[in-house]
Design an enzyme around this catalytic site. Structure first.
Site, PDB file in Angstrom:
ATOM      1  N   ASP A 169       5.334   2.726  -2.548  1.00 23.55           N
ATOM      2  CA  ASP A 169       4.900   2.831  -3.936  1.00 23.55           C
ATOM      3  C   ASP A 169       4.767   1.453  -4.573  1.00 23.55           C
ATOM      4  O   ASP A 169       3.797   1.166  -5.284  1.00 23.55           O
ATOM      5  CB  ASP A 169       5.898   3.674  -4.736  1.00 23.55           C
ATOM      6  CG  ASP A 169       5.824   5.143  -4.377  1.00 23.55           C
ATOM      7  OD1 ASP A 169       4.739   5.718  -4.500  1.00 23.55           O
ATOM      8  OD2 ASP A 169       6.848   5.703  -3.963  1.00 23.55           O
ATOM      9  N   TYR A 170       5.740   0.607  -4.346  1.00 27.22           N
ATOM     10  CA  TYR A 170       5.700  -0.718  -4.962  1.00 27.22           C
ATOM     11  C   TYR A 170       4.604  -1.586  -4.349  1.00 27.22           C
ATOM     12  O   TYR A 170       3.927  -2.349  -5.058  1.00 27.22           O
ATOM     13  CB  TYR A 170       7.063  -1.398  -4.839  1.00 27.22           C
ATOM     14  CG  TYR A 170       8.099  -0.807  -5.760  1.00 27.22           C
ATOM     15  CD1 TYR A 170       8.132  -1.154  -7.106  1.00 27.22           C
ATOM     16  CD2 TYR A 170       9.035   0.113  -5.306  1.00 27.22           C
ATOM     17  CE1 TYR A 170       9.065  -0.615  -7.969  1.00 27.22           C
ATOM     18  CE2 TYR A 170       9.971   0.670  -6.157  1.00 27.22           C
ATOM     19  CZ  TYR A 170       9.979   0.307  -7.486  1.00 27.22           C
ATOM     20  OH  TYR A 170      10.899   0.855  -8.347  1.00 27.22           O
TER      21      TYR A 170
END
Length: 399
Positions: A169-170
């Site tokens: 996600d990051y």
């Protein structure tokens, strides 16, 4: 001080959780005005994800600073109408609904570009807007497995290990920010520049980083298996225990760095040894090589070892826990952790600004907003709604 690099850029963030919102928070750190659209009464699902202190979500400040919160029910015709009006006012719209959702609501890109042909729409989903998996639910951890990354993590005699936090996600968030500034640059510097769609799949952002896997299978037919550290890349490399029971990570990616290590260990004989004189032969004798380094590492305590090897230019780092990080002078010197004032928690710590611009640095201009904190401000100043209209929308549950 000069203005922030993205001052004047307006972003409409209708995404939830981590990946896409992380991209918009990076844009906000460097001056973009970010309008965070949330469901009335509920807010972003990240508000309900731990850790908590009492009822306060502790991740929210780090992922929602420099944003304004506008509650808007996109399941209603009036909510979609407001979304379209906002789309006219902004440069970028970021969304991470399942593909086809905005189209179903009458707010897909084909509709929005009629309103604002300069709009850049960044679409984040688990598997992208095309392909047989496009409608599958997408979350970071399954996407990490799909990317090929998880298969490599752990030990060959045990099951694969997923990352202990939302790594994909990051990483995707960084791609979102990259896509935003790239798209804006093209739009604003080309004579025929215009808005466009940017399609980002979660799994692709990690897969793009594993060119070694592609090359290895394509040219050698090899399926790389699980192994800790940089197995198969360089030797010696990995995690080593020190005399005082701490751990460090060492890597000698080049023969030059191995030469430095050998000199630091007082083992220049290894540089001429038939089993160790180049990286390719060390890889063939990796177990024996690692044992030599392991035994030497255990003769020194962690801090002494790191300082000593640093003098020789050997790439080594202590494995830090979060308490170590809070206390480490390097983190302090770089302002990697900054202190902010929270209305309920008091002083809180959050990650600092990355990267560091010399002339146009980023900043935290405002803390993460409470749910719907900026409703009146945004609807009145951007869209010209009257107090009566805003009150009516609130009564209907649209905002």
């Amino acid at each position: 001080m000069n203005s922030a690099p993205l001052e004047g850029v307006k972003v409409l963030d209708v995404s939830t959780m981590i990946a896409a919102p992380y991209g918009s928070v990076l844009l906000g750190d460097f001056g973009a005005e970010v309008i965070k659209v949330e469901m009335p009464g509920k807010g972003d699902t990240l508000r309900h994800v731990g850790p908590f202190k009492g009822d306060e979500p502790l991740r929210w400040p780090g992922l929602s600073r420099n944003k304004k919160s506008l509650t808007l029910d996109l399941h209603t015709d009036e909510g979609i109408d407001i979304l379209k009006k906002l789309a006219y006012e902004v440069d970028i719209l970021i969304e991470n609904f399942r593909p086809g959702t905005l189209e179903k609501w009458g707010a897909g890109y084909e509709e929005l570009k009629k309103i604002n042909p300069n709009l850049l729409m960044i679409r984040v989903s688990g598997y992208g807007q095309t392909g047989p998996y496009k409608e599958k639910a997408g979350f970071g951890t399954p996407a990490t497995a799909f990317s090929g990354f998880t298969y490599l993590q752990g030990y060959s005699d045990r099951p694969p290990v997923s990352p202990s936090f939302s790594l994909t996600d990051y990483i995707t968030g960084v791609y979102v920010a990259f896509a935003a500034v790239t798209g804006l640059y093209h739009r604003d510097t080309n004579e025929n520049g215009a808005g466009q769609i940017v399609d980002i799949a979660l799994y692709e952002t990690v897969f793009r980083m594993m060119e070694f896997l592609v090359a290895e299978y394509d040219q050698l037919g090899k399926v790389r298996e699980r192994a800790p550290g940089l197995s198969g890349h360089s030797s010696p490399a990995g995690t080593f225990e020190t005399k005082d029971g701490h751990y460090v990570v060492l890597v000698t990616s080049t023969d030059t760095t191995f030469n430095r290590l050998a000199k630091a260990m007082g083992r220049e004989d290894l540089l001429e040894h038939e089993k160790f004189y180049t990286n390719s032969v060390r890889l063939q004798n990796d177990e024996e090589m690692v044992k030599i380094v392991e035994d030497w590492m255990k003769t020194k305590e962690r801090d002494e070892l790191v300082e000593y090897l640093g003098e020789y230019g050997v790439p080594v780092s202590p494995i830090l826990n979060i308490q170590d990080i809070f206390e480490h002078p390097q983190y302090q010197a770089r302002e990697n952790i900054i202190e902010l004032e929270h209305p309920r928690l008091g002083k809180i710590k959050t990650p600092g600004i990355v990267p560091k611009f010399e002339k146009t640095p980023g900043s935290v201009r405002n803390l993460s907003p409470d749910l719907g904190e900026n409703n009146e401000e945004l609807l009145s100043s951007m869209l010209g709604y009257s107090d009566e209209q805003i009150a009516e929308l609130k009564e209907k549950g649209v905002i």
